[in-house]
Design a protein around this motif. Structure first.
Motif, PDB file in Angstrom:
ATOM      1  N   UNK A 178       0.844  -1.198   0.000  1.00  0.00           N
ATOM      2  CA  UNK A 178       0.000   0.000   0.000  1.00  0.00           C
ATOM      3  C   UNK A 178       0.881   1.251   0.000  1.00  0.00           C
ATOM      4  N   UNK A 179       0.599   2.144  -0.950  1.00  0.00           N
ATOM      5  CA  UNK A 179       1.368   3.388  -1.084  1.00  0.00           C
ATOM      6  C   UNK A 179       0.466   4.592  -0.878  1.00  0.00           C
ATOM      7  N   UNK A 180       0.937   5.537  -0.094  1.00  0.00           N
ATOM      8  CA  UNK A 180       0.205   6.773   0.161  1.00  0.00           C
ATOM      9  C   UNK A 180       0.983   7.921  -0.475  1.00  0.00           C
ATOM     10  N   UNK A 181       0.259   8.741  -1.246  1.00  0.00           N
ATOM     11  CA  UNK A 181       0.908   9.748  -2.087  1.00  0.00           C
ATOM     12  C   UNK A 181       0.337  11.125  -1.819  1.00  0.00           C
ATOM     13  N   UNK A 182       1.222  12.085  -1.677  1.00  0.00           N
ATOM     14  CA  UNK A 182       0.827  13.480  -1.563  1.00  0.00           C
ATOM     15  C   UNK A 182       1.040  14.131  -2.932  1.00  0.00           C
ATOM     16  N   UNK A 183      -0.015  14.659  -3.512  1.00  0.00           N
ATOM     17  CA  UNK A 183       0.064  15.228  -4.856  1.00  0.00           C
ATOM     18  C   UNK A 183       0.729  16.609  -4.780  1.00  0.00           C
ATOM     19  N   UNK A 184       1.866  16.802  -5.456  1.00  0.00           N
ATOM     20  CA  UNK A 184       2.529  18.106  -5.405  1.00  0.00           C
ATOM     21  C   UNK A 184       1.750  19.155  -6.192  1.00  0.00           C
ATOM     22  N   UNK A 185       1.895  20.427  -5.806  1.00  0.00           N
ATOM     23  CA  UNK A 185       1.219  21.516  -6.517  1.00  0.00           C
ATOM     24  C   UNK A 185       1.679  21.575  -7.965  1.00  0.00           C
ATOM     25  N   UNK A 186       2.953  21.267  -8.194  1.00  0.00           N
ATOM     26  CA  UNK A 186       3.519  21.225  -9.538  1.00  0.00           C
ATOM     27  C   UNK A 186       3.867  19.766  -9.841  1.00  0.00           C
ATOM     28  N   UNK A 187       3.199  19.132 -10.812  1.00  0.00           N
ATOM     29  CA  UNK A 187       3.435  17.706 -11.087  1.00  0.00           C
ATOM     30  C   UNK A 187       4.838  17.383 -11.584  1.00  0.00           C
ATOM     31  N   UNK A 192       5.852  12.976  -3.152  1.00  0.00           N
ATOM     32  CA  UNK A 192       6.148  12.328  -1.872  1.00  0.00           C
ATOM     33  C   UNK A 192       5.349  11.034  -1.715  1.00  0.00           C
ATOM     34  N   UNK A 193       6.044   9.971  -1.271  1.00  0.00           N
ATOM     35  CA  UNK A 193       5.439   8.638  -1.159  1.00  0.00           C
ATOM     36  C   UNK A 193       5.857   7.991   0.160  1.00  0.00           C
ATOM     37  N   UNK A 194       4.913   7.322   0.810  1.00  0.00           N
ATOM     38  CA  UNK A 194       5.219   6.450   1.940  1.00  0.00           C
ATOM     39  C   UNK A 194       4.539   5.104   1.691  1.00  0.00           C
ATOM     40  N   UNK A 195       5.220   4.015   2.064  1.00  0.00           N
ATOM     41  CA  UNK A 195       4.754   2.681   1.686  1.00  0.00           C
ATOM     42  C   UNK A 195       4.687   1.733   2.872  1.00  0.00           C
ATOM     43  N   UNK A 196       3.565   1.004   2.960  1.00  0.00           N
ATOM     44  CA  UNK A 196       3.410  -0.128   3.876  1.00  0.00           C
ATOM     45  C   UNK A 196       3.659  -1.380   3.043  1.00  0.00           C
ATOM     46  N   UNK A 197       4.653  -2.177   3.449  1.00  0.00           N
ATOM     47  CA  UNK A 197       5.010  -3.368   2.674  1.00  0.00           C
ATOM     48  C   UNK A 197       4.505  -4.641   3.326  1.00  0.00           C
ATOM     49  N   UNK A 204       8.268   0.841   5.226  1.00  0.00           N
ATOM     50  CA  UNK A 204       9.687   0.831   4.894  1.00  0.00           C
ATOM     51  C   UNK A 204      10.084   2.211   4.385  1.00  0.00           C
ATOM     52  N   UNK A 205      11.384   2.489   4.397  1.00  0.00           N
ATOM     53  CA  UNK A 205      11.849   3.812   3.988  1.00  0.00           C
ATOM     54  C   UNK A 205      11.723   4.025   2.492  1.00  0.00           C
ATOM     55  N   UNK A 206      11.556   2.940   1.746  1.00  0.00           N
ATOM     56  CA  UNK A 206      11.433   3.056   0.293  1.00  0.00           C
ATOM     57  C   UNK A 206      10.956   1.723  -0.256  1.00  0.00           C
ATOM     58  N   UNK A 207      10.328   1.752  -1.421  1.00  0.00           N
ATOM     59  CA  UNK A 207       9.883   0.528  -2.100  1.00  0.00           C
ATOM     60  C   UNK A 207       9.959   0.780  -3.598  1.00  0.00           C
ATOM     61  N   UNK A 228       9.909  11.953 -10.708  1.00  0.00           N
ATOM     62  CA  UNK A 228      10.730  11.798  -9.507  1.00  0.00           C
ATOM     63  C   UNK A 228       9.819  11.510  -8.313  1.00  0.00           C
ATOM     64  N   UNK A 229      10.262  10.583  -7.468  1.00  0.00           N
ATOM     65  CA  UNK A 229       9.488  10.168  -6.306  1.00  0.00           C
ATOM     66  C   UNK A 229      10.334  10.381  -5.054  1.00  0.00           C
ATOM     67  N   UNK A 230       9.767  11.067  -4.073  1.00  0.00           N
ATOM     68  CA  UNK A 230      10.474  11.321  -2.824  1.00  0.00           C
ATOM     69  C   UNK A 230      10.009  10.331  -1.761  1.00  0.00           C
ATOM     70  N   UNK A 231      10.769   9.252  -1.591  1.00  0.00           N
ATOM     71  CA  UNK A 231      10.495   8.298  -0.525  1.00  0.00           C
ATOM     72  C   UNK A 231      11.149   8.815   0.753  1.00  0.00           C
ATOM     73  N   UNK A 232      10.789   8.206   1.874  1.00  0.00           N
ATOM     74  CA  UNK A 232      11.368   8.635   3.144  1.00  0.00           C
ATOM     75  C   UNK A 232      12.879   8.471   3.154  1.00  0.00           C
ATOM     76  N   UNK A 233      13.381   7.468   2.414  1.00  0.00           N
ATOM     77  CA  UNK A 233      14.814   7.196   2.405  1.00  0.00           C
ATOM     78  C   UNK A 233      15.594   7.844   1.286  1.00  0.00           C
TER      79      UNK A 233
END
Length: 265
Positions: A178-187, A192-197, A204-207, A228-233
């Protein structure tokens, strides 16, 4: 047993050179022990590098719970870096994983680019109007945070919501990541992404397969390849070709793959 520790944007792995095929792949308790952060080495997963006719090597992957799993994108990139460290490859790789053959390249700056499988069009997830599902070698549920709900990724309960969706009846019996995504104002800015694995049963810090799924789903919300995807890691990049029927080909996942240390256990 000698092991190596690698990480790709904080997604960390125990890697074993098992070309002699001495590791018992049926000993799931042993794999879980090695991945345990308190009693073993500690990792999100474990990989074996094995010989395979017609390929540079084979990738055999286990989740932290000790069981074989579907494709791991960051793991694949780290295994390519490990193969280069061993001298099996130079800058290009052709290997096989559980989801089939893959190509990869190691750039001069150490970035590892991994070609993922072709991906079918996104499907409604059936859990919410801001949700879609994609299979990028592993199953991924993507939830876009609704700005009207007032949530940001920083304060979002990734574990709680991720656990609920991972075990939702819609994904019985195997479950989903499961991935949770924050939509940036400028695509064009990083997403930003956070993931439950699943298999780790935690955030996890990244997937790698997760950010790949997010990038493809983001193309329906204004994102254009490469994304570009900004994971926690750390930062990852996904490029792709999108077809009129919604399919995706030439999907490449790029980012760092770092050798941390080696040891004996």
């Amino acid at each position: 047993m000698t092991f190596h520790k690698y990480q790709g944007t904080g997604n960390d792995f125990v890697i074993i050179d098992d070309r002699a095929e001495q590791f018992d792949t049926t000993d799931h308790a042993r794999v879980a022990f090695l991945c345990n952060r308190r009693f073993g080495i500690g990792a999100d997963g474990l990989m074996l590098l094995r010989n395979r006719a017609g390929y540079d090597f084979e990738m055999v992957y286990f989740n932290a719970d000790g069981h074989p799993s579907s494709m791991c994108g960051n793991g694949g990139r780290c295994l390519v870096a490990f193969a280069k460290f061993l001298g099996i490859i130079t800058n290009k790789a052709h290997f096989v994983a559980v989801d089939g053959p893959h190509e990869a390249r190691v750039e001069a700056d150490g970035t590892v680019r991994l070609k993922m499988i072709d991906v079918a069009a996104a499907q409604p997830a059936g859990v919410g109007e801001h949700d879609v599902f994609l299979h990028t070698g592993s199953p991924h549920h993507i939830h876009f945070l609704d700005p009207e709900e007032g949530h940001t990724l920083a304060d979002f309960d990734v574990y709680g919501h991720g656990h609920d969706i991972r075990y939702d009846q819609a994904y019985d019996p195997a479950g989903t990541n499961v991935n949770f995504v924050e939509v940036p104002a400028d695509p064009t800015h990083p997403w930003p992404v956070r993931t439950y694995e699943r298999g780790v049963e935690a955030e996890t810090l990244s997937c790698g397969t997760g950010v790949t799924a997010v990038a493809l789903a983001a193309s329906m919300r204004g994102a254009v390849s490469p994304v570009q995807l900004q994971a926690a890691g750390g930062l990852l990049e996904v490029s792709f070709e999108k077809h009129p029927d919604g399919r995706f080909t030439e999907v490449w996942l790029s980012g760092p793959a770092v050798r941390v240390f080696e040891g004996n256990i």
